[in-house]
Design a protein around this motif. Sequence first.
Motif, PDB file in Angstrom:
ATOM      1  N   ARG A 170       0.834  -1.221   0.000  1.00  0.00           N
ATOM      2  CA  ARG A 170       0.000   0.000   0.000  1.00  0.00           C
ATOM      3  C   ARG A 170       0.853   1.249   0.000  1.00  0.00           C
ATOM      4  NH1 ARG A 170      -5.813   0.121   2.168  1.00  0.00           N
ATOM      5  NH2 ARG A 170      -5.404   2.325   1.989  1.00  0.00           N
ATOM      6  N   LYS A 171       1.909   1.261   0.815  1.00  0.00           N
ATOM      7  CA  LYS A 171       2.760   2.458   0.917  1.00  0.00           C
ATOM      8  C   LYS A 171       3.535   2.703  -0.378  1.00  0.00           C
ATOM      9  CE  LYS A 171       3.076   2.752   5.924  1.00  0.00           C
ATOM     10  NZ  LYS A 171       1.662   2.925   5.974  1.00  0.00           N
ATOM     11  N   ILE A 172       4.035   1.626  -0.993  1.00  0.00           N
ATOM     12  CA  ILE A 172       4.762   1.758  -2.266  1.00  0.00           C
ATOM     13  C   ILE A 172       3.840   2.341  -3.333  1.00  0.00           C
ATOM     14  CG2 ILE A 172       5.838   0.461  -4.167  1.00  0.00           C
ATOM     15  CD1 ILE A 172       6.905  -1.475  -1.927  1.00  0.00           C
ATOM     16  N   PHE A 173       2.617   1.767  -3.464  1.00  0.00           N
ATOM     17  CA  PHE A 173       1.683   2.280  -4.469  1.00  0.00           C
ATOM     18  C   PHE A 173       1.176   3.675  -4.105  1.00  0.00           C
ATOM     19  CE2 PHE A 173       1.655  -2.016  -6.099  1.00  0.00           C
ATOM     20  CZ  PHE A 173       1.681  -1.754  -7.464  1.00  0.00           C
ATOM     21  N   GLY A 174       1.155   3.985  -2.821  1.00  0.00           N
ATOM     22  CA  GLY A 174       0.776   5.337  -2.397  1.00  0.00           C
ATOM     23  C   GLY A 174       1.751   6.377  -2.915  1.00  0.00           C
ATOM     24  N   VAL A 175       3.051   6.076  -2.826  1.00  0.00           N
ATOM     25  CA  VAL A 175       4.086   7.002  -3.310  1.00  0.00           C
ATOM     26  C   VAL A 175       3.993   7.161  -4.829  1.00  0.00           C
ATOM     27  CG1 VAL A 175       6.576   7.384  -3.541  1.00  0.00           C
ATOM     28  CG2 VAL A 175       5.642   6.569  -1.369  1.00  0.00           C
ATOM     29  N   ILE A 176       3.787   6.029  -5.548  1.00  0.00           N
ATOM     30  CA  ILE A 176       3.630   6.079  -7.016  1.00  0.00           C
ATOM     31  C   ILE A 176       2.419   6.944  -7.371  1.00  0.00           C
ATOM     32  CG2 ILE A 176       3.063   4.705  -9.080  1.00  0.00           C
ATOM     33  CD1 ILE A 176       4.666   2.376  -7.708  1.00  0.00           C
ATOM     34  N   LEU A 177       1.323   6.732  -6.658  1.00  0.00           N
ATOM     35  CA  LEU A 177       0.094   7.480  -6.917  1.00  0.00           C
ATOM     36  C   LEU A 177       0.273   8.968  -6.636  1.00  0.00           C
ATOM     37  CD1 LEU A 177      -2.725   6.795  -7.896  1.00  0.00           C
ATOM     38  CD2 LEU A 177      -3.450   6.599  -5.531  1.00  0.00           C
ATOM     39  N   LEU A 178       1.018   9.287  -5.593  1.00  0.00           N
ATOM     40  CA  LEU A 178       1.295  10.686  -5.245  1.00  0.00           C
ATOM     41  C   LEU A 178       2.040  11.378  -6.387  1.00  0.00           C
ATOM     42  CD1 LEU A 178       0.857  12.580  -2.812  1.00  0.00           C
ATOM     43  CD2 LEU A 178       3.147  11.975  -2.046  1.00  0.00           C
ATOM     44  N   ALA A 179       3.053  10.704  -6.919  1.00  0.00           N
ATOM     45  CA  ALA A 179       3.830  11.258  -8.043  1.00  0.00           C
ATOM     46  C   ALA A 179       2.942  11.445  -9.272  1.00  0.00           C
ATOM     47  CB  ALA A 179       4.994  10.333  -8.372  1.00  0.00           C
ATOM     48  N   ILE A 180       2.071  10.476  -9.536  1.00  0.00           N
ATOM     49  CA  ILE A 180       1.171  10.556 -10.694  1.00  0.00           C
ATOM     50  C   ILE A 180       0.192  11.720 -10.527  1.00  0.00           C
ATOM     51  CG2 ILE A 180      -0.723   9.352 -11.888  1.00  0.00           C
ATOM     52  CD1 ILE A 180       0.937   6.725 -11.235  1.00  0.00           C
ATOM     53  N   SER A 181      -0.315  11.915  -9.309  1.00  0.00           N
ATOM     54  CA  SER A 181      -1.277  13.000  -9.074  1.00  0.00           C
ATOM     55  C   SER A 181      -0.623  14.362  -9.309  1.00  0.00           C
ATOM     56  CB  SER A 181      -1.872  12.925  -7.664  1.00  0.00           C
ATOM     57  OG  SER A 181      -0.920  13.276  -6.689  1.00  0.00           O
ATOM     58  N   VAL A 182       0.631  14.507  -8.894  1.00  0.00           N
ATOM     59  CA  VAL A 182       1.369  15.767  -9.107  1.00  0.00           C
ATOM     60  C   VAL A 182       1.555  16.014 -10.604  1.00  0.00           C
ATOM     61  CG1 VAL A 182       3.590  16.933  -8.765  1.00  0.00           C
ATOM     62  CG2 VAL A 182       2.501  15.732  -6.851  1.00  0.00           C
ATOM     63  N   LYS A 183       1.921  14.952 -11.341  1.00  0.00           N
ATOM     64  CA  LYS A 183       2.124  15.062 -12.800  1.00  0.00           C
ATOM     65  C   LYS A 183       0.815  15.438 -13.500  1.00  0.00           C
ATOM     66  CE  LYS A 183       3.776  12.464 -16.782  1.00  0.00           C
ATOM     67  NZ  LYS A 183       3.153  11.376 -17.486  1.00  0.00           N
ATOM     68  N   LEU A 184      -0.273  14.780 -13.109  1.00  0.00           N
ATOM     69  CA  LEU A 184      -1.591  15.033 -13.689  1.00  0.00           C
ATOM     70  C   LEU A 184      -2.016  16.477 -13.441  1.00  0.00           C
ATOM     71  CD1 LEU A 184      -3.691  13.268 -15.166  1.00  0.00           C
ATOM     72  CD2 LEU A 184      -4.747  12.846 -12.955  1.00  0.00           C
ATOM     73  N   PHE A 185      -1.775  16.960 -12.237  1.00  0.00           N
ATOM     74  CA  PHE A 185      -2.109  18.342 -11.874  1.00  0.00           C
ATOM     75  C   PHE A 185      -1.305  19.314 -12.736  1.00  0.00           C
ATOM     76  CE2 PHE A 185      -1.238  22.207  -9.440  1.00  0.00           C
ATOM     77  CZ  PHE A 185      -2.529  22.633  -9.145  1.00  0.00           C
ATOM     78  N   ALA A 186       0.013  19.096 -12.807  1.00  0.00           N
ATOM     79  CA  ALA A 186       0.906  19.996 -13.548  1.00  0.00           C
ATOM     80  C   ALA A 186       0.543  20.062 -15.032  1.00  0.00           C
ATOM     81  CB  ALA A 186       2.348  19.539 -13.380  1.00  0.00           C
ATOM     82  N   GLN A 187       0.189  18.909 -15.627  1.00  0.00           N
ATOM     83  CA  GLN A 187      -0.113  18.883 -17.063  1.00  0.00           C
ATOM     84  C   GLN A 187      -1.443  19.530 -17.401  1.00  0.00           C
ATOM     85  OE1 GLN A 187       0.384  14.734 -18.021  1.00  0.00           O
ATOM     86  NE2 GLN A 187       2.400  15.103 -18.878  1.00  0.00           N
ATOM     87  N   ASN A 188      -2.414  19.453 -16.505  1.00  0.00           N
ATOM     88  CA  ASN A 188      -3.749  19.964 -16.824  1.00  0.00           C
ATOM     89  C   ASN A 188      -4.010  21.377 -16.315  1.00  0.00           C
ATOM     90  OD1 ASN A 188      -5.474  17.753 -18.215  1.00  0.00           O
ATOM     91  ND2 ASN A 188      -4.283  16.692 -16.661  1.00  0.00           N
ATOM     92  N   ILE A 189      -3.259  21.816 -15.314  1.00  0.00           N
ATOM     93  CA  ILE A 189      -3.504  23.164 -14.756  1.00  0.00           C
ATOM     94  C   ILE A 189      -3.157  24.243 -15.782  1.00  0.00           C
ATOM     95  CG2 ILE A 189      -1.252  23.502 -13.607  1.00  0.00           C
ATOM     96  CD1 ILE A 189      -4.560  24.317 -11.894  1.00  0.00           C
ATOM     97  N   LYS A 190      -2.129  23.940 -16.622  1.00  0.00           N
ATOM     98  CA  LYS A 190      -1.710  24.928 -17.645  1.00  0.00           C
ATOM     99  C   LYS A 190      -2.858  25.227 -18.596  1.00  0.00           C
ATOM    100  CE  LYS A 190       2.529  22.531 -17.826  1.00  0.00           C
ATOM    101  NZ  LYS A 190       3.298  21.658 -18.687  1.00  0.00           N
ATOM    102  N   ALA A 191      -3.579  24.168 -19.015  1.00  0.00           N
ATOM    103  CA  ALA A 191      -4.671  24.310 -19.993  1.00  0.00           C
ATOM    104  C   ALA A 191      -5.788  25.221 -19.475  1.00  0.00           C
ATOM    105  CB  ALA A 191      -5.223  22.943 -20.354  1.00  0.00           C
ATOM    106  N   LEU A 192      -5.934  25.308 -18.163  1.00  0.00           N
ATOM    107  CA  LEU A 192      -7.013  26.126 -17.595  1.00  0.00           C
ATOM    108  C   LEU A 192      -6.713  27.620 -17.681  1.00  0.00           C
ATOM    109  CD1 LEU A 192      -7.917  24.076 -14.398  1.00  0.00           C
ATOM    110  CD2 LEU A 192      -8.988  23.971 -16.642  1.00  0.00           C
ATOM    111  N   PHE A 193      -5.424  27.968 -17.829  1.00  0.00           N
ATOM    112  CA  PHE A 193      -5.030  29.385 -17.840  1.00  0.00           C
ATOM    113  C   PHE A 193      -4.635  29.899 -19.216  1.00  0.00           C
ATOM    114  CE2 PHE A 193      -4.283  27.947 -13.443  1.00  0.00           C
ATOM    115  CZ  PHE A 193      -5.137  28.826 -12.786  1.00  0.00           C
ATOM    116  N   ILE A 194      -4.875  29.056 -20.249  1.00  0.00           N
ATOM    117  CA  ILE A 194      -4.522  29.479 -21.620  1.00  0.00           C
ATOM    118  C   ILE A 194      -5.708  30.204 -22.247  1.00  0.00           C
ATOM    119  CG2 ILE A 194      -3.941  28.639 -23.942  1.00  0.00           C
ATOM    120  CD1 ILE A 194      -2.376  26.371 -22.508  1.00  0.00           C
TER     121      ILE A 194
END
Length: 194
Positions: A170-194
């Motif tokens: 659970r902890k290993i997949f939690g860290v992977i998921l945390l990294a994915i959530s940050v990446k997902l946020f970074a990639q989509n937040i830009k589109a909201l301000f264009i």
Amino acid sequence: MKFNFKEIFTAFMVLFAVIDIIGNIPIIIDLRKKVGHIQSEKASVIAGVIMIVFLFLGQSLLTLIGIDVNSFAVAGSFILFFIALEMILGITLYKDDSGSAPITATVFPLAFPLIAGPGSLTTLLSLRAEFYIENIIVAVLLNVALIYIVLKTSSKIERIIGPNGIQIIRKIFGVILLAISVKLFAQNIKALFI
């Protein structure tokens, strides 16, 4: 058809981490004790159908209420972030208080919302903003197959891995998921301000 092994693998891992079927083994075993028998095939198929239908109709539903996929992906990244925190820190941020014992646990709460729940449905739409739909469908089907295997062998898996093993996974997949959530946020937040 744009099949891409890297996309399939990434989508599979994201869904695997969000669905957290290994981490849910204690809940599955508890449900088995309460209701006796769980139909693994039925639960897996229903969860798979819910996820694939939402993958196709989710965007139309969002358009109907006036939300674009990028906004939904950013919202999804927050959900993934909090699910990841729950997994890493061993805390519960979301608590479902509908404590009535189900007549059959196969459909509710197992197929929905435990497997195909808010986290996995949000994730599907977030993935759709980033990957080709064919690759996401393959990832969903692979997860459904894995869910079926885990449901069938949940008590054996718990005996082999043990409670500590489940916590480590659970902890290993939690860290992977945390990294994915940050990446997902970074990639989509830009589109909201264009």
